[in-house]
Design a protein around this motif. Structure first.
Motif, short mmCIF file in Angstrom:
data_model
loop_
_atom_site.label_atom_id
_atom_site.label_comp_id
_atom_site.label_asym_id
_atom_site.label_seq_id
_atom_site.Cartn_x
_atom_site.Cartn_y
_atom_site.Cartn_z
N SER A 132 0.84 -1.20 0.00
CA SER A 132 0.00 0.00 0.00
C SER A 132 0.87 1.25 0.00
CB SER A 132 -0.91 0.00 1.23
OG SER A 132 -0.15 -0.19 2.41
N THR A 133 0.24 2.41 -0.19
CA THR A 133 0.98 3.67 -0.22
C THR A 133 1.32 4.16 1.18
OG1 THR A 133 -1.13 4.85 -0.34
CG2 THR A 133 -0.02 4.38 -2.42
N VAL A 134 0.57 3.71 2.18
CA VAL A 134 0.85 4.09 3.57
C VAL A 134 0.77 2.84 4.43
CG1 VAL A 134 -0.04 6.43 3.31
CG2 VAL A 134 -1.60 4.61 4.02
N ARG A 135 1.34 2.90 5.61
CA ARG A 135 1.29 1.77 6.52
C ARG A 135 -0.14 1.48 6.94
NH1 ARG A 135 6.56 1.35 10.49
NH2 ARG A 135 8.11 2.14 9.02
N LEU A 136 -0.41 0.23 7.28
CA LEU A 136 -1.74 -0.18 7.68
C LEU A 136 -1.91 0.00 9.19
CD1 LEU A 136 -2.04 -3.47 5.62
CD2 LEU A 136 -2.87 -1.19 5.01
N PRO A 137 -3.04 0.57 9.62
CA PRO A 137 -3.25 0.80 11.06
C PRO A 137 -3.13 -0.46 11.90
CG PRO A 137 -4.89 1.97 9.77
CD PRO A 137 -4.15 1.09 8.81
N ASN A 138 -3.54 -1.60 11.35
CA ASN A 138 -3.50 -2.84 12.13
C ASN A 138 -2.14 -3.50 12.15
OD1 ASN A 138 -6.19 -2.48 12.67
ND2 ASN A 138 -6.92 -4.00 11.21
N LEU A 139 -1.23 -3.04 11.29
CA LEU A 139 0.15 -3.54 11.29
C LEU A 139 1.10 -2.34 11.18
CD1 LEU A 139 -0.03 -6.66 8.88
CD2 LEU A 139 0.20 -6.69 11.38
N PRO A 140 1.10 -1.50 12.20
CA PRO A 140 1.84 -0.23 12.10
C PRO A 140 3.35 -0.39 12.01
CG PRO A 140 1.07 -0.60 14.34
CD PRO A 140 0.41 -1.65 13.49
N ASP A 141 3.88 -1.53 12.39
CA ASP A 141 5.33 -1.74 12.34
C ASP A 141 5.82 -2.29 11.01
OD1 ASP A 141 5.55 -0.89 15.00
OD2 ASP A 141 5.24 -2.92 15.78
N VAL A 142 4.89 -2.59 10.10
CA VAL A 142 5.27 -3.13 8.80
C VAL A 142 5.41 -1.97 7.81
CG1 VAL A 142 4.64 -4.68 6.92
CG2 VAL A 142 4.10 -5.30 9.28
N PRO A 143 6.61 -1.75 7.26
CA PRO A 143 6.81 -0.62 6.35
C PRO A 143 6.23 -0.88 4.97
CG PRO A 143 8.81 -1.92 6.47
CD PRO A 143 7.84 -2.54 7.46
N THR A 144 6.01 0.20 4.24
CA THR A 144 5.63 0.07 2.84
C THR A 144 6.89 -0.19 2.01
OG1 THR A 144 5.89 2.40 2.26
CG2 THR A 144 3.77 1.73 3.21
N LEU A 145 6.70 -0.75 0.82
CA LEU A 145 7.84 -0.94 -0.07
C LEU A 145 8.44 0.40 -0.48
CD1 LEU A 145 6.54 -3.90 -2.23
CD2 LEU A 145 8.55 -3.94 -0.75
N GLN A 146 7.58 1.42 -0.61
CA GLN A 146 8.09 2.74 -0.93
C GLN A 146 9.06 3.23 0.13
OE1 GLN A 146 5.34 5.83 -2.06
NE2 GLN A 146 3.97 4.42 -3.13
N GLU A 147 8.70 3.02 1.40
CA GLU A 147 9.58 3.45 2.49
C GLU A 147 10.94 2.77 2.44
OE1 GLU A 147 7.96 3.72 6.61
OE2 GLU A 147 6.17 2.89 5.68
N ARG A 148 10.96 1.58 1.91
CA ARG A 148 12.21 0.81 1.88
C ARG A 148 12.93 0.92 0.54
NH1 ARG A 148 11.72 1.63 6.32
NH2 ARG A 148 11.59 0.18 8.09
N GLY A 149 12.64 2.00 -0.17
CA GLY A 149 13.44 2.33 -1.34
C GLY A 149 12.91 1.85 -2.67
N ILE A 150 11.73 1.19 -2.71
CA ILE A 150 11.15 0.77 -3.99
C ILE A 150 10.29 1.94 -4.47
CG2 ILE A 150 9.93 -1.03 -5.23
CD1 ILE A 150 12.48 -1.94 -3.78
N LYS A 151 10.88 2.82 -5.23
CA LYS A 151 10.30 4.12 -5.55
C LYS A 151 8.96 4.01 -6.24
CE LYS A 151 11.49 8.52 -7.73
NZ LYS A 151 12.50 9.25 -8.55
N ASP A 152 7.99 4.77 -5.74
CA ASP A 152 6.65 4.91 -6.35
C ASP A 152 5.89 3.60 -6.44
OD1 ASP A 152 7.11 7.65 -6.76
OD2 ASP A 152 8.03 7.29 -8.71
N PHE A 153 6.27 2.60 -5.66
CA PHE A 153 5.62 1.29 -5.78
C PHE A 153 4.35 1.25 -4.95
CE2 PHE A 153 4.65 -3.12 -5.20
CZ PHE A 153 5.17 -3.77 -6.30
N SER A 154 3.25 0.90 -5.60
CA SER A 154 2.01 0.55 -4.88
C SER A 154 1.28 -0.48 -5.72
CB SER A 154 1.13 1.77 -4.63
OG SER A 154 0.62 2.29 -5.84
N TYR A 155 0.61 -1.39 -5.04
CA TYR A 155 -0.06 -2.48 -5.76
C TYR A 155 -1.19 -3.00 -4.88
CZ TYR A 155 -0.59 -6.68 -8.66
OH TYR A 155 -1.07 -7.65 -9.50
N TYR A 156 -2.36 -3.16 -5.48
CA TYR A 156 -3.53 -3.61 -4.75
C TYR A 156 -4.20 -4.77 -5.49
CZ TYR A 156 -3.30 0.68 -1.98
OH TYR A 156 -2.90 1.68 -1.14
N LEU A 157 -4.67 -5.71 -4.73
CA LEU A 157 -5.56 -6.76 -5.24
C LEU A 157 -6.97 -6.23 -5.16
CD1 LEU A 157 -5.50 -10.49 -4.13
CD2 LEU A 157 -7.62 -9.21 -4.16
#
Length: 323
Positions: free
Chosen positions: A225-250
């Motif tokens: 996702s583009t932002v962290r999920l409220p129910n898993l606040p410690d799990v970073p987004t791929l964007q945060e970890r350097g995968i630029k502009d990455f977002s993907y949804y089922l």
């Protein structure tokens, strides 16, 4: 860049509240409506469809029955609905895989214009997970190991051309990694091998992956996702970890055979919106990390065509050969 296009499509369509559907047929339905789910029981598509069906039944005044028809990487159920009577009594509930498979199969047995859209149901980000007892504590650990061992680490998926496989493949390409793809007949059968460490990672829907992350059998390295999920606040987004502009949804949605009368489509869309507007279901979906999607049939059909075109380009870019 292709990785941005799916996000822009969602931004323009997925979360917008839209006008009420046009007047629907007064005689439909006069008997139960059946929704075929083209995957097995227990997954995101199945569970969300059963919740939606119950609410749609209230609005339609007839039972709405859910039937699982898995197999052939969702093709069996999808083809069955393509060939069903176009009367509104037999529908398809599917994930976005329905727009991908024509790009990866030589003979999928359908094209997206063989259907007419009733509407989307929800969208959900994917979790990149690994074994809870495995060596990868962070995404950086995983990327470092994969970078120094090209072709020796692996990722599982629910099959070639599934939304989970494409999401993982997009990440792998953008991260510059070389991982062996091990396809399964659905994500469910793959998860035990990921837990046991026989496969290094899989991209899994939040709703089905989060309980195992919370129990510790799986470890989430990132979320798509583009932002962290409220129910898993410690799990970073791929964007945060350097995968630029990455977002993907089922995403999941409901379709009918091509040729279904427009007044019947409108009536079904009205019932679907009634279900999605339910506070109870909205809270349930959001607690599962998903977001209800609202589109009118005409806009959903445009969305389906855009998705099909998008994945034709993505499959070519990823070098996935048709099977």
């Amino acid at each position: 860049m292709l990785y941005k296009s799916i996000h822009s499509v969602f931004a323009s369509f997925a979360l917008a509240g839209l006008v009420t559907p046009v007047a629907s047929a007064t005689t439909f339905p006069v008997k139960p409506v059946k929704i075929v789910v083209n995957t097995g029981p227990g997954g995101l598509v199945d569970l969300s469809t059963r919740l939606i069906a119950e609410k749609m039944s209230e609005k339609l005044g007839q039972p709405v029955i859910v039937e699982n028809r898995p197999g052939g990487a969702t093709l069996i159920g999808t083809r069955a609905i393509k060939n069903a009577p176009a009367d509104g009594y037999t529908l398809l509930s599917t994930a976005g895989t329905v727009t991908i498979l024509p790009a990866v199969k030589r003979d999928p047995g359908y094209q997206i214009n063989d259907f007419t859209g009733i509407g989307p149901i929800l969208r959900s980000p994917l979790l990149m997970v690994t074994s809870g007892s495995g060596p990868y504590k962070t995404l950086a650990d995983f990327v470092k190991r994969a970078s120094t061992n090209p072709g020796k680490m692996s990722y599982a998926s629910g099959g070639v051309g599934t939304t989970t496989q494409i999401g993982a493949a997009l990440f792998i390409k953008q991260a510059g990694l070389d991982l062996l793809h091990i396809p399964y007949n659905g994500n469910g059968p793959a998860i035990p091998d990921v837990i046991a460490g026989r496969v290094d990672t899989i991209f899994e829907a939040y709703s089905s992956g989060a309980p195992q992350v919370k129990s510790g059998t799986l470890r989430a390295l990132a979320v798509t996702s583009t932002v962290r999920l409220p129910n898993l606040p410690d799990v970073p987004t791929l964007q945060e970890r350097g995968i630029k502009d990455f977002s993907y949804y089922l995403w999941t949605g409901m379709l009918a055979p091509k040729g279904t009368p427009q007044d019947v489509v409108s009536r079904l869309s009205e019932a679907l919106h009634y279900a999605l507007d339910s506070k109870e279901l909205g809270e349930r979906f959001r607690s599962d990390g998903a977001e209800p999607m609202l589109m009118q049939p005409i806009e959903f059909n445009q969305f389906l065509q855009q998705e099909a075109s998008y994945f034709e380009k993505v499959v070519t870019e990823l070098g996935i050969e048709k099977q």
